[in-house]
Design an enzyme around this catalytic site. Structure first.
Site, PDB file in Angstrom:
ATOM      1  N   ILE A  22       0.826  -1.203   0.000  1.00  0.00           N
ATOM      2  CA  ILE A  22       0.000   0.000   0.000  1.00  0.00           C
ATOM      3  C   ILE A  22       0.862   1.255   0.000  1.00  0.00           C
ATOM      4  O   ILE A  22       0.517   2.266  -0.633  1.00  0.00           O
ATOM      5  CB  ILE A  22      -0.981   0.002   1.196  1.00  0.00           C
ATOM      6  N   ASP A  30     -10.738  -5.789   6.713  1.00  0.00           N
ATOM      7  CA  ASP A  30      -9.716  -4.843   6.249  1.00  0.00           C
ATOM      8  C   ASP A  30     -10.206  -4.130   4.990  1.00  0.00           C
ATOM      9  O   ASP A  30     -10.195  -2.895   4.942  1.00  0.00           O
ATOM     10  CB  ASP A  30      -8.386  -5.544   6.010  1.00  0.00           C
ATOM     11  N   LYS A  64      -5.674   3.075   7.197  1.00  0.00           N
ATOM     12  CA  LYS A  64      -6.841   2.395   7.755  1.00  0.00           C
ATOM     13  C   LYS A  64      -6.557   0.894   7.883  1.00  0.00           C
ATOM     14  O   LYS A  64      -5.766   0.348   7.099  1.00  0.00           O
ATOM     15  CB  LYS A  64      -8.076   2.668   6.898  1.00  0.00           C
TER      16      LYS A  64
END
Length: 309
Positions: free
Chosen positions: A15, A169, A91
């Site tokens: 990510i 997730d 997040k």
């Protein structure tokens, strides 16, 4: 501090490479100056094994973006705030609700920004969807959020560990959009969570939610989808269906295409982060995480076949 927000990424996984690095490069007023990761060494940047080494021996920085698994983030955020740094939390922002409260207090006391980065809420069609729905009566909402974990989280064993959230997730992305587009707060009524017999977090979930007015909301999350992912939210209204697709990048009002935009969520996130740091404010929305916590609290656990990556 410099007028330029000097930021370090902590946790240089997929990510960070795919989203954070290019987003920072596109955002004025911010520069990536270092990376901390125990394994990966990005070319052209100072590299440190962990946050502690970065804070001790690294270049001058103003902020950190924590892209590590959520199980690590509380201690890292606390250390960064204690060192006078602004903090962006990928997040989900943590593994529990209670661990975030002292971080919010610490940021306030230190005069630093703490930002929970719900990236899907910044997708191009989310704002227009909220405006469209504000003038209508919503009768029903259906969320279908399914993807192949082997494609989107390859080799990420932490996601199936306790505190790793499992299918929540990605599912929390849908919930972060839901809480943005609906006019009233929502809550969980019931949930069924599918746990592989060899894992500590669910691989699939079905959730029933509502708001104070009794709006029925049904959500299905699944990590076992093959082929193209399904990241869709359908709102049935008095004036016809309103559909968010592609994770919030596409919006249809009935058969009319209203928005169909590229993925620009993370540049929008970093513009928001730069603005917050310049204003001395924090933004830690806990609503999506509360819905996940409530799903675990109310969820009926169903054992399914073992999962091997």
């Amino acid at each position: 501090m410099s007028d330029l927000l000097r930021i370090a990424i902590v946790g240089y996984g997929e990510i960070a490479c795919r989203q954070h690095v290019p987003a920072i490069a596109k955002t004025s007023g911010v520069a990536l100056v270092a990376v901390a990761d125990p394994v990966k060494t990005p070319p052209g940047l100072p590299h440190f094994r962990d946050l502690q080494e970065l804070l001790r021996d690294g270049p001058e920085i103003d902020a950190v973006a924590l892209c590590t698994p959520p199980q690590m983030r509380h201690a890292q955020a606390a250390a960064a705030l204690a060192s006078g740094k602004h903090v962006l939390l990928e997040k989900p922002p943590g593994t529990t609700l209670s661990e975030l409260t002292p971080l919010i207090t610490a940021a306030q006391e230190a005069g630093r920004t703490l930002f929970a980065a719900w990236h899907s809420g910044y997708a191009a069609a989310v704002g227009p969807a909220r405006q469209l729905l504000a003038g209508r009566t919503i009768n029903k909402v259906t969320i279908i959020w399914k993807e192949d974990v082997r494609v989107w989280h390859p080799g990420q064993a932490w996601i199936f560990e306790a505190g790793g959230f499992g299918v929540f997730d990605p599912g929390i992305n849908a919930l972060s959009i839901l809480t943005e587009i609906l006019p009233r707060a929502v809550f969980v009524r019931s949930a069924a969570l599918d746990f592989p017999s060899n894992r500590e977090a669910p691989i699939a979930a079905e959730i029933e939610l509502s708001d104070a007015g009794g709006l029925p909301i049904h959500a299905e999350f699944d990590f076992r989808q093959t082929g193209s992912p399904s990241w869709d939210i359908l709102c049935e209204t008095d004036a016809g269906p309103v559909t968010l697709s592609k994770g919030g990048r596409q919006l249809r009002d009935g058969g009319r295409l209203v928005v169909d935009a590229p993925d620009e969520e993370y540049p929008a996130l970093y513009r928001r982060f730069v603005a917050l740091t310049s204003e001395g404010k924090s933004d830690v929305d806990l609503a999506p995480l509360r819905l996940v916590a409530d799903s675990f609290m109310l969820g009926r656990r169903r054992l399914v076949e073992a999962f091997e990556d």
